[in-house]
Design an enzyme around this catalytic site. Sequence first.
Site, PDB file in Angstrom:
ATOM      1  N   CYS A  99       0.841  -1.208   0.000  1.00  0.00           N
ATOM      2  CA  CYS A  99       0.000   0.000   0.000  1.00  0.00           C
ATOM      3  C   CYS A  99       0.873   1.254   0.000  1.00  0.00           C
ATOM      4  O   CYS A  99       1.481   1.535  -1.022  1.00  0.00           O
ATOM      5  CB  CYS A  99      -1.010  -0.034   1.139  1.00  0.00           C
ATOM      6  N   HIS A 109      -3.607  -5.075   0.186  1.00  0.00           N
ATOM      7  CA  HIS A 109      -3.013  -5.636   1.404  1.00  0.00           C
ATOM      8  C   HIS A 109      -3.177  -7.157   1.409  1.00  0.00           C
ATOM      9  O   HIS A 109      -4.174  -7.657   1.937  1.00  0.00           O
ATOM     10  CB  HIS A 109      -3.732  -5.106   2.644  1.00  0.00           C
ATOM     11  N   GLU A 145      -1.809  -9.236   3.237  1.00  0.00           N
ATOM     12  CA  GLU A 145      -1.696  -9.788   4.592  1.00  0.00           C
ATOM     13  C   GLU A 145      -3.055 -10.120   5.206  1.00  0.00           C
ATOM     14  O   GLU A 145      -3.162 -11.019   6.037  1.00  0.00           O
ATOM     15  CB  GLU A 145      -0.913  -8.838   5.508  1.00  0.00           C
TER      16      GLU A 145
HETATM   17  N1  GLN Z   1      -1.944   6.744   2.554  1.00  0.00           N
HETATM   18  C1  GLN Z   1      -2.052   5.957   1.366  1.00  0.00           C
HETATM   19  C2  GLN Z   1      -3.405   6.129   0.691  1.00  0.00           C
HETATM   20  O1  GLN Z   1      -4.358   6.539   1.320  1.00  0.00           O
HETATM   21  C3  GLN Z   1      -1.779   4.493   1.638  1.00  0.00           C
HETATM   22  C4  GLN Z   1      -2.745   3.862   2.578  1.00  0.00           C
HETATM   23  C5  GLN Z   1      -2.253   2.582   3.195  1.00  0.00           C
HETATM   24  O2  GLN Z   1      -1.058   2.309   3.218  1.00  0.00           O
HETATM   25  N2  GLN Z   1      -3.175   1.782   3.742  1.00  0.00           N
HETATM   26  O3  GLN Z   1      -3.541   5.845  -0.456  1.00  0.00           O
END
Ligand code: GLN
Length: 551
Positions: A396, A522, A524
């Site tokens: 992410c 994600h 995970e």
């Molecule tokens: N801050 C970034 C976004 O909003 C990544 C978010 C995250 O890592 N969950 O796109």
Amino acid sequence: MLLELEFSFNNPLTVETKYIFVTGGVVSSLGKGIISSSLANLLIARGFKVTIQKFDPYINIDPGTLNPYEHGECYVTVDGHEADLDLGHYERFTNIQTTRANNVTTGRIYQSVIDKERQGVYLGKTVQIIPHITDEIKRNVKALGNTGKFDFVITEIGGTVGDIESLPFLEAVRQLRWELGMNALCVHLTYVPYLHAAKELKTKPTQHSVKKLQEVGIQPDILVLRTEKDIPVNMRRKIAQFCNVSPDAVFQSVDLPSIYRVPIAMHQQHLDECVLRKMGMPVEGEPHMEPWCKFLERMESATKTITIGLVGKYVELQDAYKSINEALFQSATYNDCRLNLVSIHSEKINDENVDELLKEMDGVIVAPGFGSRGIEGKFVALKWCREHDIPTFGICLGMQCMVIEYARNVMGLTLANSTEMDPNTPDNVIDLMEEQKSVTDKGGTMRLGAYECQLTPESTVAKAYGKTIVSERHRHRFEFNDSYREDFEQAGMKCVGTNPQTQLVEVVEIPGKRWYVGTQYHPEYSSTVLSPNPIFLSFFRAAIEYHDTQK
Ligand code: GLN
């Protein structure tokens, strides 16, 4: 009738839904989530269909707006609910996906009651905690059972008995126990401290905690005692006697080296059998624990140690990256290795110390996150990893940082950034998603939940999954800016995963490297003990290969 009953008892698929409530006393953080998950694990291993839900007494609508310092990681369900991290435990222990219905807060209960009041649903009545709030809680408890999909619904009540904010939940449990009779059961988890100065285990806090529960009209059926030391049988008998619980319904949960051992420890004391007996169900045979035990065997017999660095700004918090830690641990076990997870604070990495901090790593993960704190350290770490060609996984925000670092240091776009960090950057390689531009509310408004992703055949990720269409969970507002796609591809960073409907870039990789992959999603969240996530397995294999070349 008798025959019908017998049939339903012998066939777990047709039993009436049973409700198990798990409460906690004395202190928080005793591991109600692990006990609930372990019990679910055992009942599933006996062929039953089980789900677990968590009621959180705080007023936030969901934990999505909570800082990780408050409650650790925010977990995300497939249907896009930002949930308590205990739901992660539920999924990892049961291998069954949860949804929005599995996590309800006081805030959501009140919101629903207030909405109904505005709609005139209460027909001019005074709206009160009892019956309106408690009825709403009861409706939510039964919602999963009423789907007809589950034999058991385990409901974990967050917080500690005696808290003001838990009272409406406990009152709902008290009422449900009366309404459901044998189909409801209360498991109370307490703490038996060991006083080192006196060299004694103390039962008094447990007695007080059970009294507190009795004061609100709930008699626990089963007690689980959390403890550092073995509690002697006579002490457990004493607890049973003082707490009106049968002696065979007092269990101990001693600290174990791994949470994944807890189901076995509970089964050895016959917790699953006790639950079935108390709910009037036949106790037949043994739970099918072979796959679980096989995992434990591999976990315990692994000798080779692989070192993975986790770069993030919350690394000092044990639970901030819970699902990543567990996914890594699972992939280590399935690769017959031990995991040495090294936390590296992204605010503390710089060009001077990066070599020292990362040189022992067999692989590096750059963590998700929000905001600019610690972001420059992530770029420093990624540059070092890329140049030293060590297996690197960006998740992410970690993936977004991979893109920014590549733009700055390889493509010469020295001021490239995400508009999250610098709204005026001349090269907004990561930018706010179109549908996010009009969003002002913070809660539940990100791109959340599972989306499909189309992978390029022959890419590292496609090979890892063994297929080219996958579905993984998201939680973000910013995205790879598609207008730079060509430039990145030409410079050697490939976009190897895209959403088939929107064309959003979901996965990037540098094909010439050992393993250099970033996922906007994600992975995970979907990794469980019995079904580890393929991309984590693949990353870990690359880390082992790299480790072996270092010898
Ligand atoms: N801050 C970034 C976004 O909003 C990544 C978010 C995250 O890592 N969950 O796109």
